[in-house]
Write an enzyme that holds these catalytic residues in place. Structure first.
Site, short mmCIF file in Angstrom:
data_model
loop_
_atom_site.label_atom_id
_atom_site.label_comp_id
_atom_site.label_asym_id
_atom_site.label_seq_id
_atom_site.Cartn_x
_atom_site.Cartn_y
_atom_site.Cartn_z
N GLU B 46 0.73 -1.20 0.05
CA GLU B 46 0.14 0.07 -0.05
C GLU B 46 0.87 1.25 0.09
O GLU B 46 0.29 2.40 -0.17
CB GLU B 46 -1.08 0.16 1.03
CG GLU B 46 -0.47 0.12 2.57
CD GLU B 46 -0.15 -1.29 3.09
OE1 GLU B 46 -0.08 -2.26 2.63
OE2 GLU B 46 -0.24 -1.41 4.32
N ASN B 47 2.17 1.29 0.09
CA ASN B 47 3.11 2.39 0.06
C ASN B 47 3.08 2.82 -1.55
O ASN B 47 3.63 3.61 -1.97
CB ASN B 47 4.36 2.20 0.65
CG ASN B 47 5.06 1.04 0.14
OD1 ASN B 47 4.50 -0.06 -0.06
ND2 ASN B 47 6.30 1.00 -0.21
#
Lengths: 231, 219
Positions: B46-47
């Site tokens: 999710e980064n």
């Protein structure tokens, strides 16, 4: 349309006590290292810092925390920082924890000129307390406001003198949405080139969002969790 | 009884060909090691990455290429990089097919608590609240009981919530359980090797539904 300034000190010269800053990066990845160093040197204080994390004790925003320059951190995750923990528990530091997607989207909303967003993140939890809830198509959403930051400070891989930016790998993270969200946006880049050298189709942040740009130096690019595969 | 690798192996069987999958920190990360090689699965970090590969070999670490746990990683051919807003956009828009994460407590109506313990230093929810609020298919990987021997599968969570009515399946060292809709409770699907139904009943504080012979899991 030349936005080049002569280094980090000049880029941050008018950042004053009590201002709200956005700082790009995820963990220690994609951090505006030069500007953080300049802010530590300048010694501005009572800052509100919007950044996904708070650095570690001796790197990133941790350096500003150590000098007691931060009044409030607005982040999604603040582990791995003993000085942060000490200041928080002693009441010297205020912290507002925000779901990571909400944090990113509140930046995006500011850059898109939208006052608020609706997100399901936090419905039914303490994050929703005191916030407006709207039901769309049978599902509840929280209204979250666009951020309002005096300065956004981001790190890109390449940029041109007009402020167009290109990021590299996962060092992109929060940088593009924060770049869009500052009243004044400062970009530090590893490589600064002339207009025309970057392919217009490959620009991640159009220069219209960037007010000041400079070529950073001595990037340490510290790795927080060096993890390797066994052969 | 399963060890952490065993839990990861069992969860890997829930992954289907063509899935985009988000793996949380801890046991969920181990699931990547057990995805069958003939399956086309893309891991989301999710980064801002789709196509996460294994850890790099020593000397190949790239400070610009990390996962959401801040570990150095590699990218597989066909990877895509994007910013944090788009990353949670694809999560919110339900483009990610399966989310696997850890938990401190799960309630019988699928509420999850995994970010905060009152009285302890709070580190933050990271992306967990966004993931559980939007994902349609959430599997929790966790121990059935905590270190004090208390069940983590409860009628109601006692810790501050991360999200409500969201967990669909739980894999523990003892069992695989489905969370039934409308507060129907935990339905026992499989037992871990060598574990009896009675042991699972004893370790489960919330409503447990046991129907017929419960098979032992094959991993």
């Amino acid at each position: 349309m030349n936005k080049v300034v002569n280094g980090a000190d000049e880029a941050i010269h008018d950042i004053k006590d009590g201002m709200t800053l956005m700082l790009g990066g995820f963990g220690l990845c994609g951090l505006p290292e030069n500007c953080i160093a300049a802010l530590v040197k300048k010694g501005v204080k009572d800052l509100t810092c919007i950044s996904n994390n708070a650095g570690v004790d001796d790197f990133g925003i941790g350096l500003m925390l150590k000098q007691r320059q931060v009044k409030k951190m607005v982040s999604s995750y603040v582990g791995e920082n003993a000085e942060f923990e000490r200041q928080l528990l002693s009441g010297e530091l205020e912290v507002e924890l925000i779901p990571q997607g909400t944090l990113a989207t509140r930046c995006m909303a500011a850059g898109y000129g939208m006052p608020a967003i609706f997100t399901p993140a936090g419905i039914g939890t303490e994050i929703a307390e005191g916030k407006e809830i709207r039901n769309f198509n049978g599902k509840d959403y929280l209204m979250e406001m666009a951020f309002d930051a005096d300065f956004a400070i981001v790190k890109a891989w390449k940029g041109d003198t007009m402020g167009n930016l290109v990021y590299r790998s996962t060092a992109r993270n929060f940088n593009p949405v924060m770049a869009m969200a500052g009243k004044i946006t400062i970009a530090e880049v590893e490589e600064l080139v002339e207009p025309g050298e970057l392919d217009p189709d490959h620009i991640h942040t159009p220069g219209i969002y960037v007010h000041r740009i400079f070529k950073g130096k001595d990037y340490e690019k510290r790795i927080e969790q060096r993890t390797v595969r066994k052969i | 009884m399963l060890d952490k690798q065993g839990i990861a192996k069992r969860i890997a069987k829930e992954i289907k060909d063509g899935y985009y999958v988000n793996l949380g920190i801890g046991i969920p990360t181990l699931v990547a090691n057990y995805i069958p090689e003939n399956m086309d699965v893309v891991l989301q970090s999710e980064n801002g990455l789709l196509g996460m590969g294994p850890f790099p070999f020593e000397g190949d670490e790239d400070a610009d290429t990390i996962n959401a746990g801040k570990q150095t990683i590699t990218m597989l051919p066909g990877s895509a990089i994007f910013d944090s807003a788009m990353s949670f956009g694809m999560i919110r828009a339900k483009k990610v097919n399966l989310t696997i994460l850890g938990a401190m407590e799960v309630s019988e109506n699928g509420d999850i608590a995994n970010w905060k313990i009152p009285g302890k230093m709070v580190k933050g929810m990271g992306g967990a609240m966004d993931l559980v609020a939007s994902a349609e298919n959430i599997i929790v990987a966790m121990q059935h009981v905590n270190k004090a021997g208390e069940s983590k599968l409860l009628p109601q969570c006692t810790l501050p919530l991360t999200g409500i009515n969201c967990v669909k399946k739980i894999v523990t060292e003892l069992a695989v359980l489905d969370v039934l809709p409308n507060g129907g409770g935990f339905k026992l699907i499989e037992r871990a090797p060598g574990i009896s139904v009675e042991e699972i009943i004893k370790a489960t504080a919330g409503k447990l539904v046991v129907e017929g012979d419960v098979p032992e899991m094959v991993i």
